[in-house]
Design a protein around this motif. Sequence first.
Motif, PDB file in Angstrom:
ATOM      1  N   ILE A 171     -10.083  37.402 -87.338  1.00 51.29           N
ATOM      2  CA  ILE A 171      -9.445  36.095 -87.170  1.00 51.29           C
ATOM      3  C   ILE A 171     -10.111  35.288 -86.062  1.00 51.29           C
ATOM      4  CG2 ILE A 171      -7.307  34.984 -86.361  1.00 51.29           C
ATOM      5  CD1 ILE A 171      -5.738  37.228 -87.714  1.00 51.29           C
ATOM      6  N   LEU A 172     -10.483  35.966 -84.975  1.00 51.60           N
ATOM      7  CA  LEU A 172     -10.947  35.267 -83.769  1.00 51.60           C
ATOM      8  C   LEU A 172     -12.383  34.791 -83.930  1.00 51.60           C
ATOM      9  CD1 LEU A 172      -9.472  37.779 -81.189  1.00 51.60           C
ATOM     10  CD2 LEU A 172      -8.524  35.574 -81.866  1.00 51.60           C
ATOM     11  N   PRO A 173     -12.716  33.623 -83.362  1.00 53.62           N
ATOM     12  CA  PRO A 173     -14.095  33.136 -83.426  1.00 53.62           C
ATOM     13  C   PRO A 173     -15.055  34.089 -82.715  1.00 53.62           C
ATOM     14  CG  PRO A 173     -12.649  31.568 -82.257  1.00 53.62           C
ATOM     15  CD  PRO A 173     -11.816  32.736 -82.642  1.00 53.62           C
ATOM     16  N   PRO A 174     -16.327  34.150 -83.153  1.00 52.25           N
ATOM     17  CA  PRO A 174     -17.306  35.042 -82.520  1.00 52.25           C
ATOM     18  C   PRO A 174     -17.387  34.779 -81.012  1.00 52.25           C
ATOM     19  CG  PRO A 174     -18.220  34.060 -84.509  1.00 52.25           C
ATOM     20  CD  PRO A 174     -16.903  33.382 -84.261  1.00 52.25           C
ATOM     21  N   GLY A 175     -17.524  35.869 -80.247  1.00 49.83           N
ATOM     22  CA  GLY A 175     -17.666  35.738 -78.791  1.00 49.83           C
ATOM     23  C   GLY A 175     -16.348  35.680 -78.049  1.00 49.83           C
ATOM     24  N   SER A 176     -15.223  35.781 -78.781  1.00 48.09           N
ATOM     25  CA  SER A 176     -13.915  35.689 -78.114  1.00 48.09           C
ATOM     26  C   SER A 176     -13.603  36.923 -77.278  1.00 48.09           C
ATOM     27  CB  SER A 176     -12.795  35.513 -79.149  1.00 48.09           C
ATOM     28  OG  SER A 176     -12.952  34.306 -79.843  1.00 48.09           O
ATOM     29  N   LEU A 177     -13.975  38.088 -77.791  1.00 50.47           N
ATOM     30  CA  LEU A 177     -13.609  39.337 -77.123  1.00 50.47           C
ATOM     31  C   LEU A 177     -14.803  39.907 -76.354  1.00 50.47           C
ATOM     32  CD1 LEU A 177     -11.483  40.957 -79.967  1.00 50.47           C
ATOM     33  CD2 LEU A 177     -10.668  39.799 -77.917  1.00 50.47           C
ATOM     34  N   PRO A 178     -14.559  40.833 -75.407  1.00 50.28           N
ATOM     35  CA  PRO A 178     -15.669  41.445 -74.674  1.00 50.28           C
ATOM     36  C   PRO A 178     -16.721  42.001 -75.626  1.00 50.28           C
ATOM     37  CG  PRO A 178     -13.571  42.113 -73.718  1.00 50.28           C
ATOM     38  CD  PRO A 178     -13.251  41.341 -74.961  1.00 50.28           C
ATOM     39  N   LEU A 654      -9.189  33.285 -71.853  1.00 50.68           N
ATOM     40  CA  LEU A 654      -9.508  32.919 -73.233  1.00 50.68           C
ATOM     41  C   LEU A 654      -8.367  32.159 -73.920  1.00 50.68           C
ATOM     42  CD1 LEU A 654     -11.365  33.154 -75.742  1.00 50.68           C
ATOM     43  CD2 LEU A 654     -10.325  35.395 -76.179  1.00 50.68           C
ATOM     44  N   ALA A 655      -7.119  32.510 -73.612  1.00 51.13           N
ATOM     45  CA  ALA A 655      -5.965  31.973 -74.363  1.00 51.13           C
ATOM     46  C   ALA A 655      -5.921  30.444 -74.404  1.00 51.13           C
ATOM     47  CB  ALA A 655      -4.666  32.548 -73.791  1.00 51.13           C
ATOM     48  N   PRO A 656      -6.041  29.703 -73.266  1.00 51.67           N
ATOM     49  CA  PRO A 656      -5.962  28.241 -73.357  1.00 51.67           C
ATOM     50  C   PRO A 656      -7.090  27.642 -74.190  1.00 51.67           C
ATOM     51  CG  PRO A 656      -6.222  28.969 -71.050  1.00 51.67           C
ATOM     52  CD  PRO A 656      -6.125  30.192 -71.896  1.00 51.67           C
ATOM     53  N   ARG A 657      -8.295  28.227 -74.074  1.00 52.71           N
ATOM     54  CA  ARG A 657      -9.441  27.697 -74.836  1.00 52.71           C
ATOM     55  C   ARG A 657      -9.222  27.905 -76.334  1.00 52.71           C
ATOM     56  NH1 ARG A 657     -13.347  30.685 -72.661  1.00 52.71           N
ATOM     57  NH2 ARG A 657     -14.103  31.832 -74.471  1.00 52.71           N
ATOM     58  N   LEU A 658      -8.700  29.076 -76.687  1.00 48.77           N
ATOM     59  CA  LEU A 658      -8.466  29.399 -78.098  1.00 48.77           C
ATOM     60  C   LEU A 658      -7.375  28.489 -78.676  1.00 48.77           C
ATOM     61  CD1 LEU A 658      -9.686  31.526 -79.970  1.00 48.77           C
ATOM     62  CD2 LEU A 658      -7.783  33.032 -79.419  1.00 48.77           C
ATOM     63  N   LEU A 659      -6.316  28.258 -77.896  1.00 47.37           N
ATOM     64  CA  LEU A 659      -5.208  27.429 -78.354  1.00 47.37           C
ATOM     65  C   LEU A 659      -5.644  25.973 -78.524  1.00 47.37           C
ATOM     66  CD1 LEU A 659      -2.409  28.381 -79.075  1.00 47.37           C
ATOM     67  CD2 LEU A 659      -1.632  27.776 -76.782  1.00 47.37           C
ATOM     68  N   ASP A 660      -6.552  25.506 -77.663  1.00 43.39           N
ATOM     69  CA  ASP A 660      -7.041  24.125 -77.737  1.00 43.39           C
ATOM     70  C   ASP A 660      -8.043  23.936 -78.881  1.00 43.39           C
ATOM     71  OD1 ASP A 660      -5.510  23.374 -75.580  1.00 43.39           O
ATOM     72  OD2 ASP A 660      -7.101  23.711 -74.112  1.00 43.39           O
ATOM     73  N   GLN A 661      -8.987  24.880 -79.004  1.00 46.69           N
ATOM     74  CA  GLN A 661     -10.115  24.688 -79.928  1.00 46.69           C
ATOM     75  C   GLN A 661      -9.890  25.329 -81.296  1.00 46.69           C
ATOM     76  OE1 GLN A 661     -13.617  26.080 -77.843  1.00 46.69           O
ATOM     77  NE2 GLN A 661     -13.214  24.781 -76.054  1.00 46.69           N
ATOM     78  N   HIS A 662      -9.074  26.400 -81.355  1.00 47.48           N
ATOM     79  CA  HIS A 662      -8.858  27.105 -82.630  1.00 47.48           C
ATOM     80  C   HIS A 662      -7.374  27.419 -82.793  1.00 47.48           C
ATOM     81  CE1 HIS A 662     -13.242  27.709 -82.881  1.00 47.48           C
ATOM     82  NE2 HIS A 662     -13.174  28.005 -81.592  1.00 47.48           N
ATOM     83  N   PRO A 663      -6.496  26.392 -82.871  1.00 52.59           N
ATOM     84  CA  PRO A 663      -5.043  26.641 -82.891  1.00 52.59           C
ATOM     85  C   PRO A 663      -4.576  27.480 -84.075  1.00 52.59           C
ATOM     86  CG  PRO A 663      -5.551  24.328 -83.384  1.00 52.59           C
ATOM     87  CD  PRO A 663      -6.820  24.955 -82.924  1.00 52.59           C
ATOM     88  N   GLU A 664      -5.229  27.298 -85.256  1.00 50.79           N
ATOM     89  CA  GLU A 664      -4.803  28.064 -86.432  1.00 50.79           C
ATOM     90  C   GLU A 664      -5.110  29.548 -86.247  1.00 50.79           C
ATOM     91  OE1 GLU A 664      -5.592  28.324 -91.226  1.00 50.79           O
ATOM     92  OE2 GLU A 664      -6.233  26.508 -90.160  1.00 50.79           O
ATOM     93  N   ALA A 665      -6.312  29.851 -85.725  1.00 51.36           N
ATOM     94  CA  ALA A 665      -6.687  31.256 -85.470  1.00 51.36           C
ATOM     95  C   ALA A 665      -5.744  31.866 -84.439  1.00 51.36           C
ATOM     96  CB  ALA A 665      -8.130  31.329 -84.968  1.00 51.36           C
ATOM     97  N   ALA A 666      -5.377  31.081 -83.417  1.00 47.66           N
ATOM     98  CA  ALA A 666      -4.473  31.581 -82.374  1.00 47.66           C
ATOM     99  C   ALA A 666      -3.108  31.939 -82.968  1.00 47.66           C
ATOM    100  CB  ALA A 666      -4.309  30.530 -81.277  1.00 47.66           C
ATOM    101  N   SER A 667      -2.578  31.071 -83.841  1.00 41.24           N
ATOM    102  CA  SER A 667      -1.261  31.326 -84.449  1.00 41.24           C
ATOM    103  C   SER A 667      -1.300  32.553 -85.360  1.00 41.24           C
ATOM    104  CB  SER A 667      -0.800  30.108 -85.258  1.00 41.24           C
ATOM    105  OG  SER A 667      -0.543  29.033 -84.391  1.00 41.24           O
ATOM    106  N   ARG A 668      -2.381  32.693 -86.143  1.00 38.77           N
ATOM    107  CA  ARG A 668      -2.512  33.862 -87.022  1.00 38.77           C
ATOM    108  C   ARG A 668      -2.592  35.153 -86.208  1.00 38.77           C
ATOM    109  NH1 ARG A 668      -7.356  33.828 -90.803  1.00 38.77           N
ATOM    110  NH2 ARG A 668      -6.363  35.740 -91.528  1.00 38.77           N
ATOM    111  N   HIS A 669      -3.297  35.074 -85.092  1.00 39.66           N
ATOM    112  CA  HIS A 669      -3.475  36.251 -84.241  1.00 39.66           C
ATOM    113  C   HIS A 669      -2.119  36.695 -83.662  1.00 39.66           C
ATOM    114  CE1 HIS A 669      -5.670  39.071 -81.715  1.00 39.66           C
ATOM    115  NE2 HIS A 669      -4.961  38.654 -80.686  1.00 39.66           N
ATOM    116  N   VAL A 670      -1.314  35.744 -83.184  1.00 35.31           N
ATOM    117  CA  VAL A 670       0.009  36.068 -82.632  1.00 35.31           C
ATOM    118  C   VAL A 670       0.902  36.647 -83.727  1.00 35.31           C
ATOM    119  CG1 VAL A 670       2.129  35.094 -81.637  1.00 35.31           C
ATOM    120  CG2 VAL A 670      -0.097  34.380 -80.754  1.00 35.31           C
ATOM    121  N   ALA A 671       0.880  36.049 -84.932  1.00 30.98           N
ATOM    122  CA  ALA A 671       1.711  36.532 -86.046  1.00 30.98           C
ATOM    123  C   ALA A 671       1.335  37.960 -86.429  1.00 30.98           C
ATOM    124  CB  ALA A 671       1.557  35.602 -87.250  1.00 30.98           C
ATOM    125  N   ARG A 672       0.035  38.255 -86.435  1.00 25.94           N
ATOM    126  CA  ARG A 672      -0.426  39.596 -86.811  1.00 25.94           C
ATOM    127  C   ARG A 672       0.087  40.632 -85.807  1.00 25.94           C
ATOM    128  NH1 ARG A 672      -6.816  40.696 -87.177  1.00 25.94           N
ATOM    129  NH2 ARG A 672      -6.526  40.367 -89.422  1.00 25.94           N
TER     130      ARG A 672
END
Length: 683
Positions: A171-178, A654-672
Amino acid sequence: MPEAKPPTQQQKSAPQKALEKLGLRRDIDLALHLPLRYEDETRITPIAQAREGQVVQVEGIVSESHIELRGRRQLLVRLRDDSDELLLRFLNFYPSQQKSLAAGARVRVRGELRGGFWGREMVHPLCKLVQDDTPLATALTPVYPTSAALPQAYLRKAVVSALKRAPLDEILPPGSLPANLPTLREALDFLHHPSPKVSLATLEDHTHPAWQRLKAEELLAQQLSQLQSQRQRALLQAPPLRGQRAGLHEKLLAALPFQLTGAQQRVVEEIAQDLALGKPMHRLLQGDVGSGKTVVAALAAAVCMDAGWQCALMAPTEILAEQHFRKLIHWLEPLGITVAWLTGSIKGKARQKMLDAAASGQAQLVVGTHAVIEDRVEFARLGLAIIDEQHRFGVAQRLALRNKLAQQALEPHLLMMSATPIPRTLAMTYFADLEVSTIDELPPGRTPIVTKVFADAKRENVIEKIRDEVTKGAQVYWVCPLIEESETLDLQNATETHLHLAEALPGHAVGLLHGRMPPAEKAAVMAQFTANQMSVLVATTVIEVGVDVPNASLMVIEHAERFGLSQLHQLRGRVGRGAVASVCVLMYTAPLSDTGKARLKAMAETNDGFEIARRDLEIRGPGEFMGARQSGAQLLRFADLTEDIKLLEHARRLAPRLLDQHPEAASRHVARWLGSKAEFLKA
């Protein structure tokens, strides 16, 4: 063909119901239900090479099988391979099991090898009929957390099926995680069926990259959920509460018989600035035992009421709620404020009178227990809700309050208070959507409390010390533990201690206080102790918070090893509230567990509430520390706040950047990751 309907609750099998009871409803839930440990069924050990005490898998031919009736009925099976033989002993068995383990059968067996009178043996091993060419497992066999109604074999099959179906896409854009972590699917496939070549140590201590991937995702979901909550609340409107110039706030300050400390003045200003805004305050006021949080709450309430709005103050116990009520009446009634009192024990006309006063707005301040959030309680204009010792309320109760507050057009401001300071890692996770105010200074005149640890065998020496203290005019608390499994036993313990102390201290009044006493009786006992008409108060933990008797200088806590660290610190805080040198005696019963030793050592070494909280978090983990166990929801399943601080800091960035730039991916990630549990994090 008509579409098949899902099975009803009555139609579901016992294992299906057991899965739901464990919260395993979705494929993703099963995929994230990780093994407790692993069994190695990938190799066969020759019987001659197996060592006693070792759990091993052997394979051989049954040479003999019979039922023996000596002592108790048991099935004895002798198994032989090319190297040696051993005995398999079954104390409970079925006829089908006896039949399958007949002479000549080839059996693969796994269990602990023991030395026995008749040679080496295994008791109740796992057995499987095999052929010469039956393949071995290629991965370690998982052993899952389960229940009696849910066999391991059923759960393993359910997990394998769920892993195939679960949506484990990235779900997360490349480079999001360590960097250098496996994909989520790779991590879960590996953790459910690891290669026998992997280091078991890295699986057990959760340092393996597959574990790191899950921790990073879980912490990110938790941070995103908190940030979403914070941003949603920023869109809500609240009444801007500004006190009048020379109004109630200033009058209360002038009427107080003491000066505020610098720390109190600072947090009063922080709260006033929040209240003046048109968005809901969501602030945690934390301060050590005795730091003066109640007066800060009273000053916040004064600003609210001065602006023409009502305030509610909720405490977890009647004794604490009544302590607040008495203080607030003493401070506010002379200034013309009407204070209502609402607890579960108030019935009939008296209750209706309080309900009417809150609903009409006549009561500007309502003080009580969780009765304040019941459906029947309505407010005319609720502008501020104050929750004391908020972690003592169950998560469901805290959510009920939030939902009640949200039912009016304007959201009230929320001030939560805690005498259990929040360690930094907890503040970064579960309180990430809160502003935090800290009173880090005690009022002048407080004396440090000396803590002493004694074994129960020294009880008579402790009573001798009490005799000396009460003769000098001091007052003493003696606390007996609450044993959850048996409230009757707890009551008997307190009653017996009360009788024993009354006999040992003739001429001195010894009182008894416990949770089953009628409220009026409790109040009468506390009034006597507060007025110094009673030398010793034997109590259960009902006196844990809020009770303020400056003349009490000795606290004895019986069976101290049964209490949590923050609870011990709270109890200790009932003494040392005046200028008299105070002592807290922790009595324990041997033998002590490692946890018990760690708690008593921490109490003896420090009076600092923040250090106590840090050690408590290490000992108990975040779930118990926060009262999350009351909700049945695990707050973090994989990450460890004492070990994974770097992953937590990464998730926070990472959280504020993800919520600003990829809100749909952020919501899917929380739901999962969180599903409906996201609500619990907001409580």
